[in-house]
Motif scaffolding. Structure first.
Motif, PDB file in Angstrom:
ATOM      1  N   LYS A   1       0.802  -1.229   0.000  1.00 53.92           N
ATOM      2  CA  LYS A   1       0.000   0.000   0.000  1.00 53.92           C
ATOM      3  C   LYS A   1       0.831   1.274   0.000  1.00 53.92           C
ATOM      4  O   LYS A   1       0.353   2.328  -0.417  1.00 53.92           O
ATOM      5  N   LYS A   2       2.058   1.192   0.463  1.00 55.97           N
ATOM      6  CA  LYS A   2       2.889   2.403   0.527  1.00 55.97           C
ATOM      7  C   LYS A   2       3.813   2.539  -0.676  1.00 55.97           C
ATOM      8  O   LYS A   2       4.763   3.320  -0.664  1.00 55.97           O
TER       9      LYS A   2
ATOM     10  N   LYS B   1       6.515  10.474  -1.327  1.00 57.87           N
ATOM     11  CA  LYS B   1       5.331   9.975  -0.625  1.00 57.87           C
ATOM     12  C   LYS B   1       5.308   8.444  -0.510  1.00 57.87           C
ATOM     13  O   LYS B   1       4.465   7.900   0.197  1.00 57.87           O
ATOM     14  N   TYR B   2       6.225   7.785  -1.224  1.00 62.78           N
ATOM     15  CA  TYR B   2       6.173   6.326  -1.291  1.00 62.78           C
ATOM     16  C   TYR B   2       7.467   5.689  -0.801  1.00 62.78           C
ATOM     17  O   TYR B   2       8.544   6.269  -0.923  1.00 62.78           O
ATOM     18  N   GLU B   3       7.334   4.483  -0.271  1.00 59.76           N
ATOM     19  CA  GLU B   3       8.522   3.745   0.167  1.00 59.76           C
ATOM     20  C   GLU B   3       9.261   3.145  -1.028  1.00 59.76           C
ATOM     21  O   GLU B   3      10.432   3.408  -1.246  1.00 59.76           O
TER      22      GLU B   3
END
Length: 389
Positions: free
Chosen positions: A126-127, A172-174
């Protein structure tokens, strides 16, 4: 219920988009029989002409011995690779792949579709974010949709558009994965992998490359566009479906050992699928060992492709291409179907490609050239296209 399905089929038929299965009999080399007529097959993905070369089959079957009957030539694995289906042929092939690609990990899957719908959901959550070329194959899109990760599709081969998304969203994302085909199946154009490697490094992304239409045909040893553009060591995952240039079945991927071990533990289509039969894997080993030596055959295919491309340009046909896949873009569905039928009547097997496989208003003939074709086989075809109103 069935009435509704039939109505939908009727709508597809009225729009010229109804598909059907076709019986096509191979006659050896690039020739087939279709609807009682001998035709030059211009719709095949047998890019190196291996599938219908009887000498290859003779060479392969000559290896069969009683001792190797089950380990190398068994007709069923009967189980998943994690149970009893991991026959010695798998290990032989994966070690061979690691040697040629200079990677620490390799895995075989049952198909390119199987790989693409399994790898992405296993790696991403989700990330995470997937950035996909807008013209990527349906299997890549489906794999992305099965993920919990977000999906953004950048404009085809437009790397500034890709950069704009990374500038806006990377923080915003891993994990961010950039995914692209190398040779695009309906357009015959080629991704700039060097530029994608720069972007990957600049924004700390993973790069996933699908070589479905390049394996066997491009690069000094036939290892694909990654080899041709000298970026093998910079790409995280290279996926090579084997049903086209390799004339086999399944898909191999190369990566590092950590990713391999992770997929073995997390990739559901690998864990819960019966493995490929040993005979199929052994055939893939045979083909791979053979095609890495076939530089002359790749050179011939490139020469034939360049000749056809140049002739089409001279004849003012809308057929842009950088490979042996040449799209002749007509536009309207009906005109495309009529041209395909005319070519078939004259002995050339070409099928119309229509929406939703391609964008609305871009119906085309997908001309696929193979290494067992000669220029003289194609001259009558080019003459017909030149004289087509």
């Amino acid at each position: 219920m069935y009435e509704d399905y039939q109505n939908q089929l009727n709508i597809l038929s009225e729009k010229g988009n109804l598909r059907s299965l076709k019986e096509i009999e191979p006659l050896g080399g690039p020739w087939v029989q279709y609807q009682g007529k001998r035709m030059l097959n211009l719709s095949s993905n047998d890019y190196l002409g291996i599938a219908h070369d009887p000498q290859h089959l003779r060479n392969f079957y000559a290896q069969i011995t009683e001792d190797a009957l089950f380990d190398q030539f068994g007709l069923s694995a009967t189980s998943s690779r994690l149970l009893t289906g991991n026959h010695p042929a798998y290990g032989e092939f994966e070690r061979l792949l690691c040697h040629y690609y200079q990677k620490t990990g390799a895995l075989l899957f049952n198909s390119g579709y199987h790989a693409n719908v399994g790898i992405l959901p296993a790696l991403l959550g989700k990330k995470d974010l997937i950035l996909s070329d807008k013209l990527n194959h349906a299997s890549i899109i489906d794999g992305a949709r099965l993920c919990d990760a977000d999906l953004i599709r950048y404009r085809h081969l437009n790397y500034e558009h890709l950069r704009s998304f990374l500038k806006k969203y990377r923080h915003k994302y891993e994990q961010v994965v950039i995914i692209t085909e190398t040779i695009f199946s309906m357009d015959g154009d080629i991704a700039d992998l060097r530029e994608l490697c720069k972007i990957k490094e600049e924004y700390d992304c993973m790069l996933y490359i699908d070589e479905a239409h390049a394996i066997g045909t491009r690069g000094e040893q036939g290892l694909g566009i990654c080899e041709e553009q000298q970026v093998i060591n910079k790409v995280d995952i290279i996926s090579c479906p084997m049903g086209k240039g390799m004339a086999s079945m399944g898909c191999f991927t190369v990566m590092n050992e950590v990713l391999k071990d992770y997929l073995i533990n997390k990739m559901r289509p690998l864990i819960f699928t019966t493995a490929l039969p040993p005979i199929n894997v052994s055939w893939s080993v045979y083909v791979f060992r053979d095609f890495v030596k076939r530089t002359k055959k790749r050179g011939h295919l490139n020469s034939v492709s360049e000749h056809v491309q140049k002739t089409m340009v001279l004849n003012h046909l809308n057929a842009p291409s950088q490979s042996n896949i040449i799209p002749l873009i007509i536009g309207e569905n009906e005109a495309t179907v009529q041209l395909a039928e005319n070519l078939q009547q004259n002995g050339f097997l070409v099928f119309p490609i229509r929406p939703p496989a391609v964008a609305q208003g871009s119906a085309r003939l997908r001309i696929s050239l193979t290494a067992d074709m000669q220029i003289q086989d194609l001259e009558p075809f080019l003459e017909l296209l030149k004289n087509n109103p």
